[in-house]
Write a protein that holds these residues in place. Structure first.
Motif, PDB file in Angstrom:
ATOM      1  N   GLY A 326       0.779  -1.224   0.000  1.00  0.00           N
ATOM      2  CA  GLY A 326       0.000   0.000   0.000  1.00  0.00           C
ATOM      3  C   GLY A 326       0.811   1.275   0.000  1.00  0.00           C
ATOM      4  N   LEU A 327       2.126   1.174  -0.269  1.00  0.00           N
ATOM      5  CA  LEU A 327       3.003   2.345  -0.216  1.00  0.00           C
ATOM      6  C   LEU A 327       3.783   2.492  -1.514  1.00  0.00           C
ATOM      7  N   LEU A 328       3.802   3.713  -2.041  1.00  0.00           N
ATOM      8  CA  LEU A 328       4.684   4.089  -3.138  1.00  0.00           C
ATOM      9  C   LEU A 328       5.675   5.101  -2.590  1.00  0.00           C
ATOM     10  N   LEU A 329       6.958   4.855  -2.792  1.00  0.00           N
ATOM     11  CA  LEU A 329       8.028   5.701  -2.244  1.00  0.00           C
ATOM     12  C   LEU A 329       8.926   6.158  -3.382  1.00  0.00           C
ATOM     13  N   VAL A 330       9.407   7.392  -3.299  1.00  0.00           N
ATOM     14  CA  VAL A 330      10.386   7.869  -4.278  1.00  0.00           C
ATOM     15  C   VAL A 330      11.305   8.877  -3.613  1.00  0.00           C
ATOM     16  N   GLY A 331      12.517   8.974  -4.136  1.00  0.00           N
ATOM     17  CA  GLY A 331      13.499   9.910  -3.605  1.00  0.00           C
ATOM     18  C   GLY A 331      13.986  10.877  -4.660  1.00  0.00           C
ATOM     19  N   SER A 332      15.274  10.815  -4.983  1.00  0.00           N
ATOM     20  CA  SER A 332      15.893  11.831  -5.831  1.00  0.00           C
ATOM     21  C   SER A 332      15.317  11.879  -7.240  1.00  0.00           C
TER      22      SER A 332
END
Length: 374
Positions: A326-332
């Motif tokens: 249930g999680l979408l994560l993004v960084g740079s």
């Protein structure tokens, strides 16, 4: 006392600014960005490359007690507790810290002075790593990290740097924030405690990302409702959570969501010969509360691997990550192209301040891609 909403023009004054530098982009899921921070006292105190990491709840340093390949690579810098007269060792046996798909790290506890910008050194608690190895750590551009979690589920052995600066009188409760403004073209940027560069951003583009916690045990990460995620015209996620994490690079998270996104990306690319847009329906415009969108084109999310495994290959930076349903994560991959301001609520009194998650702001950069859309 609880402070969250900020008088607009207080942000005109600059805060504490740390320079940031971009190392080679590697296919390990970690941000390539780091800031130089001197640890300890005396002329021999090392300047370590530390990532200011909103996805971590603790501070950690590579120490001279670690002799694995990842710790002794030529570009790695290490902290020697025995060489710093101001180091205070913590009690207890070494801890095993789980980094999930990265593996595990063994570390001891301690504290010492950190030299942040032009400030007098500030004492902070951290972990000294005594063991890690593997390609993920070998390809890491940093020598450690400064965690800037949202304030929930605090680590009992690691100092929250924003609380430290508040209680030292460096920050006021109205300026309890950290901003990130990176220029991937030049490989330089700024991490600023206590403000952001209003001249470098498009104020009219400002959006707010309200905080909603993720699962117990991971409620310290900065998460907000994700109304929708589209790959081209196809919706691949709805009603999930989105995390913006300065310690990461790729899009990653729920394996089902990521596999659907990767399938659509390749399918549409095969049909049209080009990568589709990625559209995130999150947040609200700060001025009028309208729903906001973040739109990334291939120029933003498709990159060349510059070092390590896969060097020279092009990647779209989408990776499934087990255990993050249930999680979408993004960084740079996203944060390189916007200015992000992580804001804290503050409670307590001088010398005893505590922080909790506030509302995050994002801005388009002046002269940069228009990632934030109406």
């Amino acid at each position: 006392m609880i402070v969250d909403e900020l008088p607009q023009r207080t942000l005109l004054r600059p805060g504490l600014r740390l320079p940031a530098f971009k190392g080679p982009f590697q296919d390990n899921g970690a941000s390539p960005w780091y800031s130089p921070v001197r640890v300890g006292n005396g002329p021999a105190a090392p300047i370590l490359k530390l990532n200011v990491d909103t996805g971590a709840r603790f501070n950690w340093l590579t120490s001279t007690a670690c002799d694995t390949r990842a710790c002794t690579m030529p570009q790695r810098r290490r902290f020697d507790p025995a060489a710093s007269s101001s180091f205070v060792a913590g009690a207890g046996e070494p801890l095993r810290i789980d980094f999930g798909h990265w593996g595990e790290m063994l570390a001891t506890r301690g504290s010492d002075f950190l030299s942040l910008g032009t400030l007098p050194p500030q004492r902070a608690g951290f972990y000294c790593t005594t063991h890690y190895d593997g390609t993920q750590f070998c390809e890491l551009n940093w020598d450690g990290g400064l965690g800037v979690p949202n304030g929930l589920s605090p680590d009992p052995h690691s100092t929250h740097i924003v609380e430290t600066l508040l209680n030292a009188g460096v920050l006021t409760p109205e300026r309890a924030m950290v901003s990130f403004l990176m220029d991937p073209a030049s490989g330089t940027g700024v991490v600023e405690f206590g403000g952001y560069d209003m001249q470098a951003v498009d104020e009219d583009s400002a959006i707010e990302l309200p905080f909603v916690p993720y699962a117990t045990g991971l409620d310290y990460i900065w998460t907000t409702p994700l109304r929708s995620w589209k790959v081209g015209p196809v919706e691949v996620a709805r009603g999930q959570l989105f995390c913006h994490d300065t310690g990461s690079s790729h899009f990653k998270g729920d394996p089902v969501l990521l596999m659907q996104a990767m399938h659509q990306l390749e399918l549409q690319r095969g049909r049209t010969g080009r990568y589709p847009l990625l559209e995130l329906d999150i947040g609200r415009h700060r001025d009028d509360g309208r729903p906001a969108r973040l739109v990334l084109g291939a120029d933003q999310y498709v990159t060349e691997i510059e070092a390590g495994q896969g060097r020279g290959r092009t990647t779209a930076n989408l990776n499934p990550l087990a255990g993050y349903d249930g999680l979408l994560l993004v960084g740079s991959i996203l944060l390189d192209h916007v200015c992000a301001v992580y804001r804290f609520q503050v409670s307590g009194a001088p010398g005893r301040y505590r922080v909790a998650p506030g509302t995050t702001w994002m801005f388009n950069k002046r002269g940069g891609p228009q990632v934030i859309r109406p």
